[in-house]
Each structure stands twice: as C-alpha cells, then as structure tokens.
Design a protein around this motif. Structure first.
Motif, PDB file in Angstrom:
ATOM      1  N   LEU A   9       1.015  -1.195  -0.238  1.00 18.84           N
ATOM      2  CA  LEU A   9      -0.303   0.070   0.011  1.00 18.84           C
ATOM      3  C   LEU A   9       0.435   1.396  -0.210  1.00 18.84           C
ATOM      4  O   LEU A   9       0.218   2.218  -0.338  1.00 18.84           O
ATOM      5  CB  LEU A   9      -1.141  -0.134   1.318  1.00 18.84           C
ATOM      6  CG  LEU A   9      -1.891  -1.570   1.168  1.00 18.84           C
ATOM      7  CD1 LEU A   9      -2.843  -1.015   2.359  1.00 18.84           C
ATOM      8  CD2 LEU A   9      -2.945  -1.342  -0.120  1.00 18.84           C
ATOM      9  N   GLY A  10       2.154   1.164   1.009  1.00 15.40           N
ATOM     10  CA  GLY A  10       2.634   2.266   0.879  1.00 15.40           C
ATOM     11  C   GLY A  10       3.943   2.594  -0.375  1.00 15.40           C
ATOM     12  O   GLY A  10       3.447   3.731  -0.725  1.00 15.40           O
ATOM     13  N   SER A  11       4.100   1.769  -1.647  1.00 13.49           N
ATOM     14  CA  SER A  11       4.396   2.010  -2.947  1.00 13.49           C
ATOM     15  C   SER A  11       3.783   2.121  -3.471  1.00 13.49           C
ATOM     16  O   SER A  11       3.496   3.148  -4.852  1.00 13.49           O
ATOM     17  CB  SER A  11       4.964   0.768  -3.446  1.00 13.49           C
ATOM     18  OG  SER A  11       6.126   0.082  -2.200  1.00 13.49           O
ATOM     19  N   ILE A  12       1.782   1.846  -3.368  1.00 13.35           N
ATOM     20  CA  ILE A  12       0.813   2.324  -4.706  1.00 13.35           C
ATOM     21  C   ILE A  12       0.848   3.872  -4.308  1.00 13.35           C
ATOM     22  O   ILE A  12       0.481   4.854  -4.952  1.00 13.35           O
ATOM     23  CB  ILE A  12      -0.315   1.256  -4.489  1.00 13.35           C
ATOM     24  CG1 ILE A  12      -0.100  -0.149  -4.603  1.00 13.35           C
ATOM     25  CG2 ILE A  12      -1.416   2.422  -4.593  1.00 13.35           C
ATOM     26  CD1 ILE A  12      -1.288  -0.329  -3.998  1.00 13.35           C
ATOM     27  N   ILE A  13       0.730   4.726  -2.888  1.00 15.01           N
ATOM     28  CA  ILE A  13       0.818   5.743  -2.496  1.00 15.01           C
ATOM     29  C   ILE A  13       1.459   6.795  -3.093  1.00 15.01           C
ATOM     30  O   ILE A  13       1.954   7.845  -3.401  1.00 15.01           O
ATOM     31  CB  ILE A  13       0.329   5.637  -1.478  1.00 15.01           C
ATOM     32  CG1 ILE A  13      -1.566   5.466  -0.909  1.00 15.01           C
ATOM     33  CG2 ILE A  13       0.404   7.359  -0.895  1.00 15.01           C
ATOM     34  CD1 ILE A  13      -2.439   6.137  -1.680  1.00 15.01           C
ATOM     35  N   PHE A  14       3.193   5.923  -3.089  1.00 17.50           N
ATOM     36  CA  PHE A  14       5.195   6.815  -3.314  1.00 17.50           C
ATOM     37  C   PHE A  14       4.564   6.932  -4.832  1.00 17.50           C
ATOM     38  O   PHE A  14       4.681   7.968  -4.967  1.00 17.50           O
ATOM     39  CB  PHE A  14       5.708   5.772  -2.534  1.00 17.50           C
ATOM     40  CG  PHE A  14       6.774   6.762  -3.323  1.00 17.50           C
ATOM     41  CD1 PHE A  14       7.139   7.747  -2.722  1.00 17.50           C
ATOM     42  CD2 PHE A  14       7.656   5.962  -3.842  1.00 17.50           C
ATOM     43  CE1 PHE A  14       8.623   7.950  -3.385  1.00 17.50           C
ATOM     44  CE2 PHE A  14       8.810   6.543  -5.000  1.00 17.50           C
ATOM     45  CZ  PHE A  14       9.202   6.984  -4.194  1.00 17.50           C
ATOM     46  N   ILE A  15       4.066   6.369  -5.282  1.00 15.00           N
ATOM     47  CA  ILE A  15       4.054   6.087  -6.397  1.00 15.00           C
ATOM     48  C   ILE A  15       2.441   6.666  -7.683  1.00 15.00           C
ATOM     49  O   ILE A  15       3.299   7.855  -8.054  1.00 15.00           O
ATOM     50  CB  ILE A  15       4.150   4.222  -7.640  1.00 15.00           C
ATOM     51  CG1 ILE A  15       5.229   3.658  -7.099  1.00 15.00           C
ATOM     52  CG2 ILE A  15       3.768   4.535  -9.687  1.00 15.00           C
ATOM     53  CD1 ILE A  15       4.831   2.341  -7.365  1.00 15.00           C
ATOM     54  N   GLU A  16       1.800   6.887  -7.082  1.00 16.76           N
ATOM     55  CA  GLU A  16       1.094   7.531  -7.779  1.00 16.76           C
ATOM     56  C   GLU A  16       1.289   9.275  -7.028  1.00 16.76           C
ATOM     57  O   GLU A  16       0.414  10.022  -7.669  1.00 16.76           O
ATOM     58  CB  GLU A  16      -0.914   7.026  -6.609  1.00 16.76           C
ATOM     59  CG  GLU A  16      -1.772   7.962  -7.483  1.00 16.76           C
ATOM     60  CD  GLU A  16      -2.725   9.074  -6.396  1.00 16.76           C
ATOM     61  OE1 GLU A  16      -3.328   9.579  -7.164  1.00 16.76           O
ATOM     62  OE2 GLU A  16      -1.436   9.325  -5.141  1.00 16.76           O
ATOM     63  N   THR A  17       1.474   9.545  -5.600  1.00 13.35           N
ATOM     64  CA  THR A  17       1.951  10.687  -5.598  1.00 13.35           C
ATOM     65  C   THR A  17       4.137  11.383  -6.706  1.00 13.35           C
ATOM     66  O   THR A  17       3.906  12.485  -6.602  1.00 13.35           O
ATOM     67  CB  THR A  17       2.193  11.315  -4.248  1.00 13.35           C
ATOM     68  OG1 THR A  17       2.834  10.534  -3.755  1.00 13.35           O
ATOM     69  CG2 THR A  17       0.796  10.562  -3.772  1.00 13.35           C
TER      70      THR A  17
END
Length: 216
Positions: A32-40
């Motif tokens: 989940l952290g990776s998805i948020i990091f990539i999206e932003t």
C-alpha cells in the motif's frame, strides 16, 4: 495490467485488499505504501487509486482478520505520500528548467515557467494542500511546483500538512464509516461516490474556464 482489470480492482478495493492481507500479511504495509508513493511521486502515474485506496485501507485495517495496525498503516502511508510529493517536486525542478527554455514554443515556454513560479509563490501553499484531495491534480501539482521553482522550504511545509491531512481524512473516514453494514454491502458504490466527489472540483474549474472563454 489492463485498464479493465484496473477498473475492477478500484471498484472492488475491499475484496482485493482482503486478498492481499491474507496472502502477504504485514507485507501489505509495503504494498500500500508503494502504491501511494508511486501515485504521488511519478507524474506519469496519476491514474492509480488514491482517495479510494486510503478509504478502503482504513476500513480494512479495522477488521481483526486483516492483521494490520491502523496507526502503523497511517504513519507509513503518510510518510510515503510526503516522500512521493517530495520526489515529484525534485523531478520537476530538474526537468522543468531544461525542457522549458524556448521563447517561442506554445507550451514549453520560459515565460510559462516564470509565470508558474509566481503563481506558486503566491498561491502555492493552498494549491499543494488542496491538490491532495483531487485525483490527477495531486500528481501534477508538486511537479509543477518544482518546475516553477517554488521555494523548497515553503513546499515541504505545505507538503507535510497536505500529506497528513489527506491520509488522516481519508483513512479516518474509512475507519469510521467502513464498519457500517450499509457501507460494507455497498462498498463499490461508496468507492465510485468518492471518485466522483474528488473529481468535482476539477470539473467545476474546467466548466468555469470554458464559460469564461465563451463570454470573452
């Protein structure tokens, strides 16, 4: 991953997150952290889920079966959101001045870069914070801030405030409302509602701009 599969995942985030937590356990924090990091953090990845993912993550974290600690998850996602915007800012700062040198180009114009800098110096704080709650815009705002050479000390302050507010609001809503039976039974509709509400400011601004062009 095809577009149809991505749409299906977004529509049924709760089911997919349940599957992820069962399969990866505490590794879900990293996913989940990776998805948020990539999206932003990646200006080319604005289509990844943000608001709806945080809402679903908050809802799932309150279920005993998930094995997730909502406080730990919230801290991780907040750090990733802030880090993503920070990377995006520096990428914009590195690339912007190089590609926006032309004095005659319609889009990559040096004057546009200077105008962007002035805009963010005047309105940047509010823009960086509010952009967190608007899909696509939140991905491009830090890049443009960096390209426009917004003062980093101002950017990082509003980046932190916006990141904390965004994760706390969306995850908090999921933790509270995600436990209601009506939400559990209609999670797909709730996710769609979140997406619609989050893009409304962008649609409204586009409508106002069109009306202004028509009037002129």
């Amino acid at each position: 991953m095809g577009l149809r599969q991505l749409i299906d995942i977004v529509r049924h985030l709760d089911r997919y997150l349940d599957m992820v937590t069962q399969q990866y356990g505490t590794g879900t924090y990293a996913i989940l952290g990776s998805i948020i990091f990539i999206e932003t953090g990646f200006v080319v990845m604005p289509f990844l889920p943000g608001d709806s993912l945080l809402f679903a993550a908050g809802a799932i974290s309150m279920r005993d079966a998930s094995g997730l600690n909502p406080v730990v998850l919230g801290l991780i996602l907040t750090v990733c959101a802030i880090a993503g915007d920070t990377v995006n800012y520096h990428v914009g700062k590195a690339i912007g001045p190089r590609v926006m040198k032309s004095e005659t180009s319609k889009w990559l114009n040096k004057k546009h870069l200077e105008a962007t800098h002035k805009f963010f110096e005047k309105y940047g704080g509010k823009t960086i914070i509010l952009a967190r709650f608007v899909p696509i815009v939140r991905t491009f705002a830090p890049f443009v801030a960096g390209a426009g050479a917004m003062t980093y000390s101002r950017f990082i302050l509003y980046n932190i405030v916006g990141g904390v507010a965004w994760v706390a609001t969306m995850m908090g809503a999921g933790m509270i409302f995600g436990q209601m039976d009506v939400v559990k039974k209609n999670f797909e509709l709730v996710v769609i509602g979140i997406i619609v509400l989050s893009v409304m400011p962008m649609v409204f601004e586009a409508y106002k701009a069109r009306q202004a062009r028509t009037a002129s």
